[in-house]
Design a protein around this motif. Sequence first.
Motif, PDB file in Angstrom:
ATOM      1  N   THR A 230       5.443   0.922  13.315  1.00 25.98           N
ATOM      2  CA  THR A 230       4.546   1.164  14.447  1.00 25.98           C
ATOM      3  C   THR A 230       4.757   0.094  15.512  1.00 25.98           C
ATOM      4  N   VAL A 231       4.173   0.343  16.695  1.00 24.63           N
ATOM      5  CA  VAL A 231       4.026  -0.666  17.745  1.00 24.63           C
ATOM      6  C   VAL A 231       2.523  -0.827  17.953  1.00 24.63           C
TER       7      VAL A 231
ATOM      8  N   GLU B 202       0.826  -1.208   0.000  1.00 24.32           N
ATOM      9  CA  GLU B 202       0.000   0.000   0.000  1.00 24.32           C
ATOM     10  C   GLU B 202       0.859   1.258   0.000  1.00 24.32           C
ATOM     11  N   HIS B 203       1.940   1.255   0.766  1.00 24.15           N
ATOM     12  CA  HIS B 203       2.828   2.417   0.813  1.00 24.15           C
ATOM     13  C   HIS B 203       3.598   2.560  -0.498  1.00 24.15           C
ATOM     14  N   LEU B 204       3.968   1.451  -1.102  1.00 24.00           N
ATOM     15  CA  LEU B 204       4.628   1.514  -2.417  1.00 24.00           C
ATOM     16  C   LEU B 204       3.740   2.227  -3.436  1.00 24.00           C
ATOM     17  N   SER B 205       2.454   1.988  -3.360  1.00 21.34           N
ATOM     18  CA  SER B 205       1.530   2.615  -4.312  1.00 21.34           C
ATOM     19  C   SER B 205       1.397   4.118  -4.075  1.00 21.34           C
ATOM     20  N   LYS B 206       1.864   4.586  -2.893  1.00 16.37           N
ATOM     21  CA  LYS B 206       1.781   6.006  -2.548  1.00 16.37           C
ATOM     22  C   LYS B 206       3.124   6.720  -2.658  1.00 16.37           C
ATOM     23  N   GLY B 207       4.124   6.044  -3.223  1.00 15.91           N
ATOM     24  CA  GLY B 207       5.395   6.713  -3.462  1.00 15.91           C
ATOM     25  C   GLY B 207       6.530   6.357  -2.526  1.00 15.91           C
ATOM     26  N   LEU B 208       6.417   5.270  -1.786  1.00 10.31           N
ATOM     27  CA  LEU B 208       7.523   4.831  -0.939  1.00 10.31           C
ATOM     28  C   LEU B 208       8.777   4.576  -1.770  1.00 10.31           C
TER      29      LEU B 208
ATOM     30  N   VAL C 277      -3.667  -4.879  14.029  1.00  7.47           N
ATOM     31  CA  VAL C 277      -2.554  -5.182  13.127  1.00  7.47           C
ATOM     32  C   VAL C 277      -3.018  -5.147  11.676  1.00  7.47           C
ATOM     33  N   GLU C 278      -4.187  -5.720  11.415  1.00  4.04           N
ATOM     34  CA  GLU C 278      -4.679  -5.720  10.043  1.00  4.04           C
ATOM     35  C   GLU C 278      -5.031  -4.310   9.577  1.00  4.04           C
ATOM     36  N   ARG C 279      -5.612  -3.487  10.465  1.00  2.20           N
ATOM     37  CA  ARG C 279      -5.947  -2.118  10.112  1.00  2.20           C
ATOM     38  C   ARG C 279      -4.691  -1.317   9.761  1.00  2.20           C
ATOM     39  N   GLN C 280      -3.649  -1.477  10.559  1.00  3.38           N
ATOM     40  CA  GLN C 280      -2.411  -0.747  10.297  1.00  3.38           C
ATOM     41  C   GLN C 280      -1.733  -1.238   9.015  1.00  3.38           C
ATOM     42  N   ALA C 281      -1.808  -2.529   8.759  1.00  4.95           N
ATOM     43  CA  ALA C 281      -1.242  -3.064   7.517  1.00  4.95           C
ATOM     44  C   ALA C 281      -1.959  -2.476   6.303  1.00  4.95           C
ATOM     45  N   LYS C 282      -3.291  -2.368   6.378  1.00  6.01           N
ATOM     46  CA  LYS C 282      -4.060  -1.791   5.276  1.00  6.01           C
ATOM     47  C   LYS C 282      -3.722  -0.325   5.060  1.00  6.01           C
ATOM     48  N   GLN C 283      -3.344   0.371   6.126  1.00  3.53           N
ATOM     49  CA  GLN C 283      -2.971   1.777   6.004  1.00  3.53           C
ATOM     50  C   GLN C 283      -1.654   1.958   5.253  1.00  3.53           C
ATOM     51  N   GLY C 284      -0.784   0.927   5.287  1.00  2.00           N
ATOM     52  CA  GLY C 284       0.501   1.033   4.598  1.00  2.00           C
ATOM     53  C   GLY C 284       1.705   0.979   5.502  1.00  2.00           C
ATOM     54  N   VAL C 285       1.541   0.596   6.780  1.00  2.43           N
ATOM     55  CA  VAL C 285       2.682   0.492   7.694  1.00  2.43           C
ATOM     56  C   VAL C 285       3.670  -0.545   7.143  1.00  2.43           C
TER      57      VAL C 285
ATOM     58  N   GLY D 103      -2.977   8.330  22.202  1.00  2.50           N
ATOM     59  CA  GLY D 103      -4.002   9.360  22.238  1.00  2.50           C
ATOM     60  C   GLY D 103      -5.125   9.067  21.252  1.00  2.50           C
ATOM     61  N   ALA D 104      -5.837  10.111  20.869  1.00  2.00           N
ATOM     62  CA  ALA D 104      -7.017   9.960  20.015  1.00  2.00           C
ATOM     63  C   ALA D 104      -6.661  10.059  18.531  1.00  2.00           C
ATOM     64  N   ASP D 105      -7.560   9.572  17.686  1.00  5.41           N
ATOM     65  CA  ASP D 105      -7.472   9.716  16.223  1.00  5.41           C
ATOM     66  C   ASP D 105      -6.161   9.183  15.648  1.00  5.41           C
ATOM     67  N   LEU D 106      -5.728   8.036  16.133  1.00  3.74           N
ATOM     68  CA  LEU D 106      -4.442   7.487  15.689  1.00  3.74           C
ATOM     69  C   LEU D 106      -4.483   7.057  14.226  1.00  3.74           C
ATOM     70  N   ASP D 107      -5.601   6.519  13.770  1.00  8.13           N
ATOM     71  CA  ASP D 107      -5.690   6.098  12.362  1.00  8.13           C
ATOM     72  C   ASP D 107      -5.538   7.287  11.422  1.00  8.13           C
ATOM     73  N   ALA D 108      -6.201   8.390  11.764  1.00 12.29           N
ATOM     74  CA  ALA D 108      -6.135   9.575  10.907  1.00 12.29           C
ATOM     75  C   ALA D 108      -4.722  10.150  10.878  1.00 12.29           C
ATOM     76  N   LEU D 109      -4.069  10.211  12.034  1.00 12.87           N
ATOM     77  CA  LEU D 109      -2.704  10.736  12.094  1.00 12.87           C
ATOM     78  C   LEU D 109      -1.752   9.854  11.297  1.00 12.87           C
ATOM     79  N   ARG D 110      -1.896   8.549  11.450  1.00 10.78           N
ATOM     80  CA  ARG D 110      -0.985   7.635  10.749  1.00 10.78           C
ATOM     81  C   ARG D 110      -1.183   7.705   9.239  1.00 10.78           C
ATOM     82  N   THR D 111      -2.418   7.843   8.806  1.00 15.50           N
ATOM     83  CA  THR D 111      -2.676   7.978   7.375  1.00 15.50           C
ATOM     84  C   THR D 111      -1.971   9.211   6.820  1.00 15.50           C
ATOM     85  N   ARG D 112      -2.042  10.314   7.562  1.00 14.58           N
ATOM     86  CA  ARG D 112      -1.355  11.536   7.111  1.00 14.58           C
ATOM     87  C   ARG D 112       0.155  11.312   7.051  1.00 14.58           C
TER      88      ARG D 112
END
Length: 466
Positions: free
Chosen positions: A122-123, A46-52, A147-155, A102-111
């Motif tokens: 990530t941990v 997923e990260h490769l598709s975004k320019g990694l 773990v699956e959510r973070q993998a889908k995000q591109g970690v 803290g809060a909104d970790l998915d949104a921060l990580r996506t950014r």
Amino acid sequence: MTQLTEARAGNVTPEMEIVARKEQLDVETVREEIAAGRMIIPANKEHLSKGLLPIAIGRRASTKINANLGVSALAGDSERELDKIRCAIRYGADTIMDLSTGADLDALRTRMIDSVSVPVGTVPMYQICEELDDILDMSRREIIDVVERQAKQGVDYMTIHCALLQRHIPLIDSRLTGIVSRGGSLTAKWMVAHKSENPFYESFGELCEIMKAYDVSWSLGDGMRPGCLHDASDDAQFAELSVMGELTQRAWEYGTQVMIEGPGHVPLDQIADNMTRQARECFEAPFYVLGPVVCDIAPGYDHITSAIGAAIAAFNGASMLCYVTPKEHLGLPNLEDVRNGCVAYKIAAHAADIALHRPGARDRDDEMARARFAFDWERQFALALDPERARQYYLEAREDPDATRNDAIEVSGCERHTVSTCPRGAHPTLGQDGTIVNEDYCTMCGPKFCAMRTTSDLIRLRRESE
């Protein structure tokens, strides 16, 4: 397919070709190292598709550095954290690890992932803990979901403390600082409360399936890493390391890439043995170390205490160094702390690469030596790991750090001295574009005692006498 399964099938991926060029290695060497598990390319699809931009971590590659960053529930905000990430990358971080709570970790990580072209780690335990009222409520379902959510995000790589087992916990009784890993301590607390085995260990096969689906690399976390010199190289640390070796082989069987997270606080004389033991126990999987910190009495200067250990660790086997900032043990780093931590660790990594005779590692140093002997100040600044800091210190030494125009620093217009008292060479001469006009001495020695200037005169005199 993952980088590991492709390499073992004899296939060269585009990512292998990229890192081969970067590392000045034959692409077949890269493929062989990945196939053997001695090198990884942390590159989530997923990260490769975004320019990694892929990098290699392993003993045949140049030493990499990681910057730990992230907001906490008590301090920091997303905009400031993104500024820190940009700062870390500017000063040499090869990867970024998001340790946000803290809060909104998915949104921060996506950014984060969308805005950087370096691998992001990530941990997952931190997000699991944030999403539960009490860590004791954690189930295998929460583990798999996060773990699956973070993998889908591109970690690109995840540090998970799978190797800390029930039988290891009593081994901390002789320690001064117990378990200093946040993820490790939370996992151990759950295990003791439930009288159960490590749920990450028991879910390892399911986690490998997720890692394989996105080509997320394992960073097998060392929950028992020593938090002070007294606790270094003890039974708890090495008992966990043995299980890491078992899990390394299991991860490879699933086709997933692996690196091993390492200590912590280690005296100088124990570092080489720690590196050798890791390579033996974990079948030469890349070693990723935090420091190690070599003394415990320098809060505020732990970017130095740890960079000393990091250089020795990299020379003796570590493939990636996790930076430590001056704020370690004290608080969250600010921008200047991030800058200082990254530069300290680039120095440590570079020193090790030179000593290990990596291809091209010393080229920049030799060019710097030529620039120094030629008194080419602008070239020296350009070659420096921190050009802005080098220029700043040079100008401060010339007593006019804010000078931008020639007329501001001419002796006749000097605001600090009269024409008769202004010392020769006290201020730099700047060209119209703001660059420093070459001067053949610096303020450390001055024109009369400058050894390089004297040597230039010596060379000229010898040539004239021939």
